[in-house]
Design a protein around this motif. Structure first.
Motif, PDB file in Angstrom:
ATOM      1  N   MET A   1     -13.560 -59.021 -24.084  1.00  0.00           N
ATOM      2  CA  MET A   1     -13.182 -58.711 -22.714  1.00  0.00           C
ATOM      3  C   MET A   1     -13.543 -59.909 -21.823  1.00  0.00           C
ATOM      4  O   MET A   1     -14.615 -60.481 -21.946  1.00  0.00           O
ATOM      5  CB  MET A   1     -13.931 -57.450 -22.264  1.00  0.00           C
ATOM      6  CG  MET A   1     -13.518 -56.956 -20.906  1.00  0.00           C
ATOM      7  SD  MET A   1     -14.442 -55.500 -20.362  1.00  0.00           S
ATOM      8  CE  MET A   1     -13.897 -54.270 -21.514  1.00  0.00           C
ATOM      9  N   ASN A   2     -12.621 -60.293 -20.955  1.00  0.00           N
ATOM     10  CA  ASN A   2     -12.910 -61.432 -20.090  1.00  0.00           C
ATOM     11  C   ASN A   2     -13.728 -60.982 -18.884  1.00  0.00           C
ATOM     12  O   ASN A   2     -13.884 -59.795 -18.631  1.00  0.00           O
ATOM     13  CB  ASN A   2     -11.627 -62.163 -19.659  1.00  0.00           C
ATOM     14  CG  ASN A   2     -10.747 -61.333 -18.744  1.00  0.00           C
ATOM     15  OD1 ASN A   2     -11.209 -60.486 -17.988  1.00  0.00           O
ATOM     16  ND2 ASN A   2      -9.459 -61.579 -18.801  1.00  0.00           N
ATOM     17  N   GLY A   3     -14.233 -61.929 -18.126  1.00  0.00           N
ATOM     18  CA  GLY A   3     -15.111 -61.617 -17.003  1.00  0.00           C
ATOM     19  C   GLY A   3     -14.475 -61.849 -15.651  1.00  0.00           C
ATOM     20  O   GLY A   3     -15.133 -62.321 -14.737  1.00  0.00           O
ATOM     21  N   GLN A   4     -13.185 -61.527 -15.512  1.00  0.00           N
ATOM     22  CA  GLN A   4     -12.489 -61.788 -14.251  1.00  0.00           C
ATOM     23  C   GLN A   4     -12.574 -60.627 -13.267  1.00  0.00           C
ATOM     24  O   GLN A   4     -12.346 -60.822 -12.081  1.00  0.00           O
ATOM     25  CB  GLN A   4     -11.019 -62.117 -14.515  1.00  0.00           C
ATOM     26  CG  GLN A   4     -10.837 -63.409 -15.292  1.00  0.00           C
ATOM     27  CD  GLN A   4      -9.385 -63.707 -15.579  1.00  0.00           C
ATOM     28  OE1 GLN A   4      -8.581 -62.809 -15.787  1.00  0.00           O
ATOM     29  NE2 GLN A   4      -9.046 -64.978 -15.581  1.00  0.00           N
ATOM     30  N   ASN A   5     -12.857 -59.421 -13.741  1.00  0.00           N
ATOM     31  CA  ASN A   5     -12.923 -58.246 -12.878  1.00  0.00           C
ATOM     32  C   ASN A   5     -14.368 -57.865 -12.606  1.00  0.00           C
ATOM     33  O   ASN A   5     -15.130 -57.601 -13.536  1.00  0.00           O
ATOM     34  CB  ASN A   5     -12.185 -57.060 -13.510  1.00  0.00           C
ATOM     35  CG  ASN A   5     -10.704 -57.318 -13.613  1.00  0.00           C
ATOM     36  OD1 ASN A   5     -10.067 -57.692 -12.638  1.00  0.00           O
ATOM     37  ND2 ASN A   5     -10.159 -57.148 -14.804  1.00  0.00           N
ATOM     38  N   ARG A   6     -14.733 -57.842 -11.319  1.00  0.00           N
ATOM     39  CA  ARG A   6     -16.108 -57.541 -10.923  1.00  0.00           C
ATOM     40  C   ARG A   6     -16.536 -56.149 -11.394  1.00  0.00           C
ATOM     41  O   ARG A   6     -17.696 -55.933 -11.749  1.00  0.00           O
ATOM     42  CB  ARG A   6     -16.223 -57.651  -9.397  1.00  0.00           C
ATOM     43  CG  ARG A   6     -17.638 -57.665  -8.887  1.00  0.00           C
ATOM     44  CD  ARG A   6     -17.652 -57.902  -7.376  1.00  0.00           C
ATOM     45  NE  ARG A   6     -18.959 -58.309  -6.918  1.00  0.00           N
ATOM     46  CZ  ARG A   6     -19.928 -57.441  -6.619  1.00  0.00           C
ATOM     47  NH1 ARG A   6     -19.730 -56.159  -6.740  1.00  0.00           N
ATOM     48  NH2 ARG A   6     -21.095 -57.898  -6.208  1.00  0.00           N
ATOM     49  N   ALA A   7     -15.601 -55.191 -11.426  1.00  0.00           N
ATOM     50  CA  ALA A   7     -15.916 -53.817 -11.815  1.00  0.00           C
ATOM     51  C   ALA A   7     -16.419 -53.720 -13.259  1.00  0.00           C
ATOM     52  O   ALA A   7     -17.114 -52.768 -13.604  1.00  0.00           O
ATOM     53  CB  ALA A   7     -14.693 -52.929 -11.629  1.00  0.00           C
ATOM     54  N   ASP A   8     -16.088 -54.705 -14.100  1.00  0.00           N
ATOM     55  CA  ASP A   8     -16.493 -54.683 -15.509  1.00  0.00           C
ATOM     56  C   ASP A   8     -17.889 -55.242 -15.737  1.00  0.00           C
ATOM     57  O   ASP A   8     -18.404 -55.188 -16.855  1.00  0.00           O
ATOM     58  CB  ASP A   8     -15.508 -55.503 -16.358  1.00  0.00           C
ATOM     59  CG  ASP A   8     -14.105 -54.921 -16.351  1.00  0.00           C
ATOM     60  OD1 ASP A   8     -13.958 -53.712 -16.070  1.00  0.00           O
ATOM     61  OD2 ASP A   8     -13.161 -55.689 -16.618  1.00  0.00           O
ATOM     62  N   ILE A   9     -18.495 -55.809 -14.700  1.00  0.00           N
ATOM     63  CA  ILE A   9     -19.752 -56.546 -14.855  1.00  0.00           C
ATOM     64  C   ILE A   9     -20.847 -55.872 -14.033  1.00  0.00           C
ATOM     65  O   ILE A   9     -20.614 -55.495 -12.886  1.00  0.00           O
ATOM     66  CB  ILE A   9     -19.564 -58.010 -14.411  1.00  0.00           C
ATOM     67  CG1 ILE A   9     -18.465 -58.653 -15.270  1.00  0.00           C
ATOM     68  CG2 ILE A   9     -20.862 -58.786 -14.541  1.00  0.00           C
ATOM     69  CD1 ILE A   9     -17.979 -59.962 -14.748  1.00  0.00           C
ATOM     70  N   TYR A  10     -22.019 -55.725 -14.623  1.00  0.00           N
ATOM     71  CA  TYR A  10     -23.128 -55.065 -13.944  1.00  0.00           C
ATOM     72  C   TYR A  10     -24.453 -55.623 -14.497  1.00  0.00           C
ATOM     73  O   TYR A  10     -24.482 -56.172 -15.607  1.00  0.00           O
ATOM     74  CB  TYR A  10     -23.048 -53.549 -14.149  1.00  0.00           C
ATOM     75  CG  TYR A  10     -22.881 -53.139 -15.590  1.00  0.00           C
ATOM     76  CD1 TYR A  10     -23.989 -52.936 -16.412  1.00  0.00           C
ATOM     77  CD2 TYR A  10     -21.617 -52.981 -16.148  1.00  0.00           C
ATOM     78  CE1 TYR A  10     -23.839 -52.575 -17.743  1.00  0.00           C
ATOM     79  CE2 TYR A  10     -21.461 -52.618 -17.477  1.00  0.00           C
ATOM     80  CZ  TYR A  10     -22.583 -52.412 -18.259  1.00  0.00           C
ATOM     81  OH  TYR A  10     -22.436 -52.076 -19.577  1.00  0.00           O
ATOM     82  N   PRO A  11     -25.539 -55.493 -13.722  1.00  0.00           N
ATOM     83  CA  PRO A  11     -26.845 -55.961 -14.206  1.00  0.00           C
ATOM     84  C   PRO A  11     -27.228 -55.301 -15.518  1.00  0.00           C
ATOM     85  O   PRO A  11     -26.977 -54.105 -15.730  1.00  0.00           O
ATOM     86  CB  PRO A  11     -27.795 -55.548 -13.071  1.00  0.00           C
ATOM     87  CG  PRO A  11     -26.921 -55.516 -11.860  1.00  0.00           C
ATOM     88  CD  PRO A  11     -25.595 -55.004 -12.354  1.00  0.00           C
ATOM     89  N   GLY A  12     -27.777 -56.099 -16.424  1.00  0.00           N
ATOM     90  CA  GLY A  12     -28.182 -55.604 -17.733  1.00  0.00           C
ATOM     91  C   GLY A  12     -27.144 -55.824 -18.820  1.00  0.00           C
ATOM     92  O   GLY A  12     -27.428 -55.640 -19.998  1.00  0.00           O
ATOM     93  N   LEU A  13     -25.933 -56.250 -18.426  1.00  0.00           N
ATOM     94  CA  LEU A  13     -24.850 -56.492 -19.372  1.00  0.00           C
ATOM     95  C   LEU A  13     -25.042 -57.838 -20.066  1.00  0.00           C
ATOM     96  O   LEU A  13     -25.417 -58.820 -19.422  1.00  0.00           O
ATOM     97  CB  LEU A  13     -23.518 -56.480 -18.621  1.00  0.00           C
ATOM     98  CG  LEU A  13     -22.244 -56.592 -19.450  1.00  0.00           C
ATOM     99  CD1 LEU A  13     -22.049 -55.345 -20.295  1.00  0.00           C
ATOM    100  CD2 LEU A  13     -21.052 -56.774 -18.520  1.00  0.00           C
ATOM    101  N   GLU A  14     -24.776 -57.887 -21.377  1.00  0.00           N
ATOM    102  CA  GLU A  14     -24.848 -59.148 -22.122  1.00  0.00           C
ATOM    103  C   GLU A  14     -23.504 -59.868 -22.015  1.00  0.00           C
ATOM    104  O   GLU A  14     -22.461 -59.287 -22.269  1.00  0.00           O
ATOM    105  CB  GLU A  14     -25.197 -58.905 -23.581  1.00  0.00           C
ATOM    106  CG  GLU A  14     -25.446 -60.201 -24.348  1.00  0.00           C
ATOM    107  CD  GLU A  14     -25.892 -59.973 -25.777  1.00  0.00           C
ATOM    108  OE1 GLU A  14     -26.394 -60.932 -26.373  1.00  0.00           O
ATOM    109  OE2 GLU A  14     -25.736 -58.853 -26.297  1.00  0.00           O
TER     110      GLU A  14
END
Length: 67
Positions: A1-14
């Motif tokens: 999964m790419n990291g272009q969408n802010r909704a997919d990323i959160y603290p604690g994620l590798e």
């Protein structure tokens, strides 16, 4: 999964990020997200994050958890 969408990323994620100094080589650095630095919901080059170790870069890849 790419990291272009802010909704997919959160603290604690590798994640794998590309540091500013590694943009030309494309070298990835793996770590755990501490803070999200991009306020926009989408960024074409990846959401900028700070890792728990203090390094800052754009998310290139989200590491999938294998449960």
């Amino acid at each position: 999964m790419n990291g272009q969408n802010r909704a997919d990323i959160y603290p604690g994620l590798e994640v794998d990020i590309i540091l500013k100094k590694d943009q030309r080589s494309g070298k990835l650095t793996r770590g755990i997200v501490k803070d999200l630095l991009t306020s926009a919901s989408f960024h074409s080059r990846g959401i900028k994050v700070r890792l728990e170790d203090g390094q800052v870069g754009r998310v290139a890849e989200i590491i999938e958890d294998d449960f």
